[in-house]
Enzyme design. Structure first.
Site, PDB file in Angstrom:
ATOM      1  N   SER A 105      34.010  48.847  43.339  1.00 34.43           N
ATOM      2  CA  SER A 105      33.429  47.643  42.746  1.00 34.43           C
ATOM      3  C   SER A 105      31.958  47.579  43.111  1.00 34.43           C
ATOM      4  O   SER A 105      31.604  47.503  44.296  1.00 34.43           O
ATOM      5  CB  SER A 105      34.138  46.399  43.282  1.00 34.43           C
ATOM      6  OG  SER A 105      33.338  45.258  43.025  1.00 34.43           O
ATOM      7  N   GLY A 165      34.970  35.519  43.399  1.00 32.52           N
ATOM      8  CA  GLY A 165      33.617  34.991  43.533  1.00 32.52           C
ATOM      9  C   GLY A 165      32.741  35.789  44.479  1.00 32.52           C
ATOM     10  O   GLY A 165      31.539  35.866  44.278  1.00 32.52           O
ATOM     11  N   PHE A 166      33.343  36.405  45.480  1.00 31.05           N
ATOM     12  CA  PHE A 166      32.533  37.083  46.497  1.00 31.05           C
ATOM     13  C   PHE A 166      33.232  38.341  46.987  1.00 31.05           C
ATOM     14  O   PHE A 166      34.465  38.384  47.037  1.00 31.05           O
ATOM     15  CB  PHE A 166      32.294  36.144  47.692  1.00 31.05           C
ATOM     16  CG  PHE A 166      31.631  34.862  47.279  1.00 31.05           C
ATOM     17  CD1 PHE A 166      30.252  34.794  47.114  1.00 31.05           C
ATOM     18  CD2 PHE A 166      32.399  33.739  47.004  1.00 31.05           C
ATOM     19  CE1 PHE A 166      29.651  33.608  46.687  1.00 31.05           C
ATOM     20  CE2 PHE A 166      31.806  32.555  46.570  1.00 31.05           C
ATOM     21  CZ  PHE A 166      30.429  32.489  46.413  1.00 31.05           C
ATOM     22  N   GLY A 167      32.430  39.321  47.379  1.00 30.05           N
ATOM     23  CA  GLY A 167      32.976  40.506  48.023  1.00 30.05           C
ATOM     24  C   GLY A 167      33.163  40.243  49.514  1.00 30.05           C
ATOM     25  O   GLY A 167      32.709  39.225  50.049  1.00 30.05           O
ATOM     26  N   GLY A 168      33.842  41.166  50.170  1.00 30.56           N
ATOM     27  CA  GLY A 168      33.943  41.133  51.623  1.00 30.56           C
ATOM     28  C   GLY A 168      34.846  40.056  52.197  1.00 30.56           C
ATOM     29  O   GLY A 168      34.748  39.743  53.378  1.00 30.56           O
ATOM     30  N   ASP A 213      42.654  43.533  43.664  1.00 29.86           N
ATOM     31  CA  ASP A 213      41.213  43.323  43.847  1.00 29.86           C
ATOM     32  C   ASP A 213      40.988  42.260  44.925  1.00 29.86           C
ATOM     33  O   ASP A 213      41.399  41.106  44.761  1.00 29.86           O
ATOM     34  CB  ASP A 213      40.641  42.849  42.499  1.00 29.86           C
ATOM     35  CG  ASP A 213      39.137  42.702  42.505  1.00 29.86           C
ATOM     36  OD1 ASP A 213      38.487  43.084  43.498  1.00 29.86           O
ATOM     37  OD2 ASP A 213      38.613  42.200  41.485  1.00 29.86           O
ATOM     38  N   MET A 221      30.340  37.396  36.632  1.00 24.64           N
ATOM     39  CA  MET A 221      30.553  36.009  37.085  1.00 24.64           C
ATOM     40  C   MET A 221      29.518  35.096  36.447  1.00 24.64           C
ATOM     41  O   MET A 221      28.353  35.477  36.305  1.00 24.64           O
ATOM     42  CB  MET A 221      30.411  35.937  38.610  1.00 24.64           C
ATOM     43  CG  MET A 221      31.314  36.893  39.360  1.00 24.64           C
ATOM     44  SD  MET A 221      31.206  36.599  41.140  1.00 24.64           S
ATOM     45  CE  MET A 221      32.132  37.989  41.771  1.00 24.64           C
ATOM     46  N   ASP A 276      32.090  43.410  38.173  1.00 26.76           N
ATOM     47  CA  ASP A 276      32.434  41.994  38.327  1.00 26.76           C
ATOM     48  C   ASP A 276      31.415  41.120  37.601  1.00 26.76           C
ATOM     49  O   ASP A 276      30.248  41.075  37.975  1.00 26.76           O
ATOM     50  CB  ASP A 276      32.470  41.627  39.814  1.00 26.76           C
ATOM     51  CG  ASP A 276      33.699  42.203  40.495  1.00 26.76           C
ATOM     52  OD1 ASP A 276      34.808  41.986  39.981  1.00 26.76           O
ATOM     53  OD2 ASP A 276      33.531  42.885  41.527  1.00 26.76           O
ATOM     54  N   GLY A 292      39.660  42.518  49.314  1.00 19.37           N
ATOM     55  CA  GLY A 292      40.123  42.842  50.661  1.00 19.37           C
ATOM     56  C   GLY A 292      40.883  44.151  50.755  1.00 19.37           C
ATOM     57  O   GLY A 292      41.621  44.366  51.721  1.00 19.37           O
ATOM     58  N   GLY A 348      35.195  47.035  47.029  1.00 24.51           N
ATOM     59  CA  GLY A 348      33.741  46.846  47.045  1.00 24.51           C
ATOM     60  C   GLY A 348      33.184  47.116  48.418  1.00 24.51           C
ATOM     61  O   GLY A 348      32.558  48.144  48.684  1.00 24.51           O
ATOM     62  N   HIS A 371      35.645  43.073  34.770  1.00 24.65           N
ATOM     63  CA  HIS A 371      36.480  41.946  35.230  1.00 24.65           C
ATOM     64  C   HIS A 371      35.694  40.666  34.949  1.00 24.65           C
ATOM     65  O   HIS A 371      34.721  40.359  35.639  1.00 24.65           O
ATOM     66  CB  HIS A 371      36.745  42.173  36.732  1.00 24.65           C
ATOM     67  CG  HIS A 371      37.419  41.028  37.427  1.00 24.65           C
ATOM     68  ND1 HIS A 371      37.483  40.930  38.795  1.00 24.65           N
ATOM     69  CD2 HIS A 371      38.069  39.932  36.953  1.00 24.65           C
ATOM     70  CE1 HIS A 371      38.139  39.840  39.142  1.00 24.65           C
ATOM     71  NE2 HIS A 371      38.493  39.205  38.036  1.00 24.65           N
ATOM     72  N   MET A 410      34.985  37.076  35.118  1.00 27.00           N
ATOM     73  CA  MET A 410      35.273  35.817  35.832  1.00 27.00           C
ATOM     74  C   MET A 410      34.384  34.755  35.197  1.00 27.00           C
ATOM     75  O   MET A 410      33.410  34.281  35.801  1.00 27.00           O
ATOM     76  CB  MET A 410      34.983  36.003  37.331  1.00 27.00           C
ATOM     77  CG  MET A 410      36.030  36.848  38.032  1.00 27.00           C
ATOM     78  SD  MET A 410      35.475  37.504  39.614  1.00 27.00           S
ATOM     79  CE  MET A 410      34.649  38.979  39.060  1.00 27.00           C
ATOM     80  N   MET A 449      44.642  39.194  41.913  1.00 20.57           N
ATOM     81  CA  MET A 449      43.550  38.863  42.841  1.00 20.57           C
ATOM     82  C   MET A 449      44.150  38.620  44.216  1.00 20.57           C
ATOM     83  O   MET A 449      45.023  37.767  44.382  1.00 20.57           O
ATOM     84  CB  MET A 449      42.816  37.590  42.393  1.00 20.57           C
ATOM     85  CG  MET A 449      41.869  37.743  41.222  1.00 20.57           C
ATOM     86  SD  MET A 449      40.640  39.052  41.332  1.00 20.57           S
ATOM     87  CE  MET A 449      39.758  38.652  42.835  1.00 20.57           C
ATOM     88  N   HIS A 482      34.486  49.447  38.682  1.00 20.37           N
ATOM     89  CA  HIS A 482      34.863  48.035  38.519  1.00 20.37           C
ATOM     90  C   HIS A 482      33.595  47.182  38.495  1.00 20.37           C
ATOM     91  O   HIS A 482      32.787  47.236  39.422  1.00 20.37           O
ATOM     92  CB  HIS A 482      35.777  47.630  39.674  1.00 20.37           C
ATOM     93  CG  HIS A 482      36.345  46.258  39.557  1.00 20.37           C
ATOM     94  ND1 HIS A 482      37.444  45.958  38.786  1.00 20.37           N
ATOM     95  CD2 HIS A 482      35.965  45.081  40.121  1.00 20.37           C
ATOM     96  CE1 HIS A 482      37.726  44.671  38.889  1.00 20.37           C
ATOM     97  NE2 HIS A 482      36.841  44.105  39.691  1.00 20.37           N
TER      98      HIS A 482
HETATM   99  C1  DX5 Z   1      35.707  39.329  43.906  1.00 19.16           C
HETATM  100  C2  DX5 Z   1      35.597  40.517  43.003  1.00 19.16           C
HETATM  101  C3  DX5 Z   1      35.911  41.812  43.644  1.00 19.16           C
HETATM  102  C4  DX5 Z   1      35.073  42.185  44.814  1.00 19.16           C
HETATM  103  C5  DX5 Z   1      36.022  42.758  45.816  1.00 19.16           C
HETATM  104  O1  DX5 Z   1      35.640  38.164  43.153  1.00 19.16           O
HETATM  105  O2  DX5 Z   1      36.415  40.379  41.875  1.00 19.16           O
HETATM  106  O3  DX5 Z   1      35.940  42.870  42.695  1.00 19.16           O
HETATM  107  O4  DX5 Z   1      34.085  43.134  44.557  1.00 19.16           O
HETATM  108  O5  DX5 Z   1      35.306  42.967  46.957  1.00 19.16           O
HETATM  109  P1  DX5 Z   1      35.935  43.489  48.307  1.00 19.16           P
HETATM  110  O6  DX5 Z   1      36.548  44.826  48.025  1.00 19.16           O
HETATM  111  O7  DX5 Z   1      34.730  43.551  49.166  1.00 19.16           O
HETATM  112  O8  DX5 Z   1      36.927  42.453  48.748  1.00 19.16           O
HETATM  113 ZN    ZN Z   2      36.739  42.164  40.564  1.00 18.32          ZN
END
Ligand code: DX5
Ligand code: ZN
Length: 236
Positions: free
Chosen positions: A7, A141-144, A174, A36, A34, A176, A196, A65, A67, A136, A32
């Protein structure tokens, strides 16, 4: 067959082409993306112009994806930009069947996404239309973010539904997906793994993609050894 989908949300956006190439060398088989809008989720990222640039930078399928609210308004633009797979949220689509038809009409593979609080049983009717279902495992909304453990039950339930209905859609996860969670995710029945932070967060996407994919494949092998899946075809 397990696949890793890096991602780009956690990549260096000023060096996307290089980052994608590194993740591909590490074993990524689709990218992937994202998208938003600041309405459906509390963050803003990228849209069709960036997808069009990515299209020139890689031959891998682009897994977009969405969102966003009102995804119908943007599906043609993503098709024109070169998206291969487009997934939309159950929660953002009051007329989900129509939205999926629109994606298919534009010759893209359609996916449906369910948020952590949404039961997988709510999408039973449209399952024959989709190429993949995205579970999900964090709130989008956020990575990590940290993997939500009850997502494993949702993956298992969806895999059981797929067997019961004799369908072939893929199960994508998708949020964690990382070294400490990937084995359980694979053993629950997912095959498309979005990552990601685990791929791009450490600054070594090729190495980190490979390590994650190796761990996923190892878990898949253990799973098939314990359940006997895959043996039958060798005997007959
Ligand atoms: C979150 C995104 C994910 C995100 C996952 O809203 O849809 O695709 O990049 O990030 P990680 O792998 O860091 O949880
Ligand atoms: Zn995603």
């Amino acid at each position: 067959m397990i696949e890793l989908l890096p991602s780009i949300l956690s990549a260096d956006f000023a060096r996307l082409a290089d980052q994608i190439a590194a993740a591909e060398r590490g074993g990524g088989t689709a990218i992937h993306v994202d998208v938003m809008d600041g309405h459906f989720v509390p963050n803003i990222t990228i849209g069709p112009p960036v997808v069009a640039s990515l299209r020139k930078a890689t031959k891998l399928p682009l897994d977009c994806h969405l969102m966003i609210d009102n995804p119908n308004d943007f599906i043609a633009a993503f098709a024109d930009a070169g998206a291969d797979w487009v997934s939309v949220h159950y929660e953002a689509c009051p007329h989900l069947h129509r939205t999926l038809e629109l994606i298919l009409h534009h010759d893209m593979k359609a996916g449906v996404v369910v948020n952590p609080a949404t039961r997988v049983d709510l999408i039973l009717e449209i399952l024959p239309m989709v190429h993949h279902v995205l579970i999900m495992s964090v709130n989008p909304g956020f990575g990590g973010q940290e993997f939500i453990p009850f997502s494993l039950d949702k993956i298992r339930r969806l895999a059981a539904i797929r067997r019961e209905l004799e369908l072939t859609f893929k199960i994508e996860v998708d949020g964690g997906v990382a070294h400490d969670t990937v084995a359980a995710i694979v053993q629950a029945g997912a095959e498309l793994l979005v990552a990601g932070n685990a791929v791009f967060g450490g600054g070594q996407p090729e190495r980190d993609a490979r390590t994650l994919l190796d761990a996923a494949r190892q878990a898949e092998l253990l799973q098939s050894a314990s359940t006997g899946v895959g043996r039958k075809s060798k005997i007959h």
